[in-house]
Design an enzyme around this catalytic site. Structure first.
Site, mmCIF file in Angstrom:
data_model
loop_
_atom_site.group_PDB
_atom_site.id
_atom_site.type_symbol
_atom_site.label_atom_id
_atom_site.label_comp_id
_atom_site.label_asym_id
_atom_site.label_seq_id
_atom_site.Cartn_x
_atom_site.Cartn_y
_atom_site.Cartn_z
ATOM 1 N N HIS A 280 -35.278 -14.501 25.998
ATOM 2 C CA HIS A 280 -34.694 -13.256 25.496
ATOM 3 C C HIS A 280 -33.416 -12.910 26.255
ATOM 4 O O HIS A 280 -32.430 -12.443 25.661
ATOM 5 C CB HIS A 280 -35.734 -12.139 25.623
ATOM 6 C CG HIS A 280 -35.231 -10.799 25.211
ATOM 7 N ND1 HIS A 280 -35.276 -9.702 26.039
ATOM 8 C CD2 HIS A 280 -34.655 -10.368 24.061
ATOM 9 C CE1 HIS A 280 -34.757 -8.655 25.415
ATOM 10 N NE2 HIS A 280 -34.372 -9.037 24.211
ATOM 11 N N GLU B 218 -30.619 -14.965 24.955
ATOM 12 C CA GLU B 218 -30.174 -14.419 23.656
ATOM 13 C C GLU B 218 -29.131 -13.319 23.871
ATOM 14 O O GLU B 218 -28.085 -13.290 23.205
ATOM 15 C CB GLU B 218 -31.366 -13.879 22.889
ATOM 16 C CG GLU B 218 -30.998 -13.191 21.575
ATOM 17 C CD GLU B 218 -31.846 -11.971 21.303
ATOM 18 O OE1 GLU B 218 -31.268 -10.902 20.998
ATOM 19 O OE2 GLU B 218 -33.084 -12.062 21.396
ATOM 20 N N HIS B 219 -29.389 -12.411 24.791
ATOM 21 C CA HIS B 219 -28.435 -11.344 25.101
ATOM 22 C C HIS B 219 -27.118 -11.922 25.614
ATOM 23 O O HIS B 219 -26.023 -11.473 25.224
ATOM 24 C CB HIS B 219 -29.016 -10.413 26.162
ATOM 25 C CG HIS B 219 -29.907 -9.344 25.624
ATOM 26 N ND1 HIS B 219 -29.669 -8.005 25.815
ATOM 27 C CD2 HIS B 219 -31.053 -9.422 24.882
ATOM 28 C CE1 HIS B 219 -30.626 -7.294 25.236
ATOM 29 N NE2 HIS B 219 -31.491 -8.135 24.668
ATOM 30 N N GLU C 94 -34.615 -1.895 28.309
ATOM 31 C CA GLU C 94 -35.243 -2.168 27.017
ATOM 32 C C GLU C 94 -36.754 -2.275 27.172
ATOM 33 O O GLU C 94 -37.519 -1.744 26.364
ATOM 34 C CB GLU C 94 -34.673 -3.463 26.427
ATOM 35 C CG GLU C 94 -35.201 -3.808 25.043
ATOM 36 C CD GLU C 94 -34.588 -5.083 24.489
ATOM 37 O OE1 GLU C 94 -35.210 -5.698 23.602
ATOM 38 O OE2 GLU C 94 -33.500 -5.478 24.961
#
Length: 467
Positions: free
Chosen positions: A92, A95-96, A172
């Site tokens: 993840h 991905e950012h 997040e």
């Protein structure tokens, strides 16, 4: 940016027989695929084409000429379940970081170009895959391909860009999980269900491990997995296969094959032997809830016919307002405000079958649990009916009408299916397989997998000792 595509959506895809033409795999349209409950379901699907570039990138083209719009999606065969021990959240995180710029395209320029033409973009990470997409006009397709191909090989990462983004992910996690008791319970249930398999680790990662991720971790992950031979490009919309092939070779075709990720070898779950329970009490809970999750095979790991039977079992037990759980708990006994269940079959490894309920005011979780167990035990003892199976099949097949109404949904269906080990032929053959499910098949699957020893039960309460 975290998403998981429901198998109920993926399974709704109806396509036609596979034909090989000049090296391209083509799925031709089909009609009148199923007839259940005396209802004829007629569907007409797009002509889907697949080809592979010399660097190993697989390309799938789904024409849809209804509007001058194209969905461009690049999928990588890597997700959170492929992370090294102690490096949870790196999929993840990467991905950012893919939005932080390359050697030739500064940070923010890619997104700005999408915005300039009124397009849409996003990205997502799951347990089994990572994806990036743009919804644009056909005229912008070549530029999107060029930009996406560029960051497949030229990503630039520095401490100045990497470390602040780590803080973004921590925030997040705090907002989505740490401040949400329901999400906390779901995370705990998942961890209890998977004692050995990495599916027990949250996609976003454990907070203390995310905090320790470094630029070097991200670069190593990117270099290993972000290579064209580990990716699938899906283009859906106002395009032709020939057009896409020319553009793909012109852009993605120039990306070097720089790594060999190899076959995904993950620790597997042992056969479950004991029922487990997880209970969470929190002052922020305003509505208590109950859930039970069973470890079951996915479409990839199941024996022939089992996954299809589990899909229909999910429909019968909790898939709609006509399901057994909803009718008994919400309509008849009025013990629940909501109740249902589903089969999450879209996974590379063994997956989940879940049932759940939210009690009405004044009803305890223990009362709700007893009534849900009564419904499940009756199904296990007396079985399902042929009529229930026929209705379940018909609901799944008819959902194709809604799936086909969106080119983006079609692109996600194909991409997600290919990421978990399925082929175009597997997708094509699903309507035939699901239509052949019988009551005996469903009963056998239910009695084999809906065993308490294969489950984790979760209780969410407003405060300890009360519901």
């Amino acid at each position: 940016m975290l998403t998981q595509i429901s198998r109920a959506v993926i399974r709704s895809l109806l396509v036609a027989p596979v034909v090989l033409v000049a090296g391209l795999t083509t799925l031709a349209p089909t009609s009148a695929l199923a007839k259940t409950d005396n209802t004829s379901l007629e569907t007409f699907g797009p002509k889907v084409t697949s080809f592979t570039l010399s660097n190993g990138l697989e390309v799938v083209v789904i024409p849809d000429r209804r509007a001058p719009v194209v969905t461009h999606m690049i999928w990588y065969r890597v997700g959170s379940a492929d992370e090294l021990p102690g490096k949870s959240g790196i999929a993840h995180y990467t991905e950012h970081l893919m939005f932080k710029g390359t050697k030739t395209v500064p940070a923010g320029v890619f997104s700005a170009k999408v915005a300039e033409i009124g397009g849409q973009e996003n990205a997502f990470t799951s347990t089994d895959y990572t994806g990036y997409y743009q919804k644009i006009t056909p005229q912008a397709l070549e530029e999107m391909m060029r930009l996406e191909a560029d960051r497949m090989s030229n990503l630039v990462l520095t401490d100045e860009t990497v470390l602040p983004e780590r803080d973004v992910i921590q925030e997040e996690r705090r907002s989505r999980t740490d401040n949400n008791p329901g999400s906390q319970l779901g995370e705990a249930v998942q961890a209890a269900l998977y004692l050995n398999h990495p599916y027990g680790i949250p996609v976003i990662g454990w907070a203390h491990e995310v905090q320790a991720l470094t630029k070097d971790d991200a670069i190593a992950f990117y270099n290993k997995y972000y290579t064209p031979n580990n990716a699938v490009l899906v283009v859906a919309g106002d395009v032709s296969a020939d057009e896409v092939k020319i553009l793909a070779e012109k852009t993605y075709g120039k990306v070097a094959r720089r790594a060999e990720p190899g076959k995904r070898m993950r620790p597997q779950e042992p056969e479950p032997r004991a029922a487990r329970t997880v209970s969470l009490s929190d002052a922020r809970v305003t509505s208590p809830s109950w859930q039970r999750t069973f470890l079951v095979p996915s479409y990839t790991t199941a024996k022939p016919g089992e996954a299809e039977a589990l899909d229909i079992l999910g429909e019968i037990l909790g898939g709609s307002s006509t399901s057994r759980l909803y009718k008994q708990l919400v309509i008849k006994s009025k013990l629940a405000a909501s109740a249902g269940g589903y089969y999450q079959g879209s996974s590379l490894d063994d997956t989940r079958f879940m049932i759940y309920g939210t009690p009405r005011q004044g009803v305890t979780l223990e009362q709700l649990e007893a009534e849900i167990e009564k419904v499940v035990n009756d199904l296990l003892k007396n079985g399902v009916t042929d009529k229930e199976v026929a209705r379940g099949i018909n609901r799944q097949l008819k959902s194709v009408i809604f799936a086909r109404d969106s080119q983006s949904t079609l692109a996600r269906i194909y991409g997600a299916s290919l990421m978990v080990g399925e082929t175009l032929e597997d997708i094509e053959q699903w309507p035939s397989r699901i239509s052949k499910v019988t009551a005996d098949d469903v009963n056998a699957a239910a009695r084999k997998y809906l065993k308490i020893t294969r489950s984790v039960t979760g209780y969410l309460r407003p405060e300890k000792g009360r519901s």
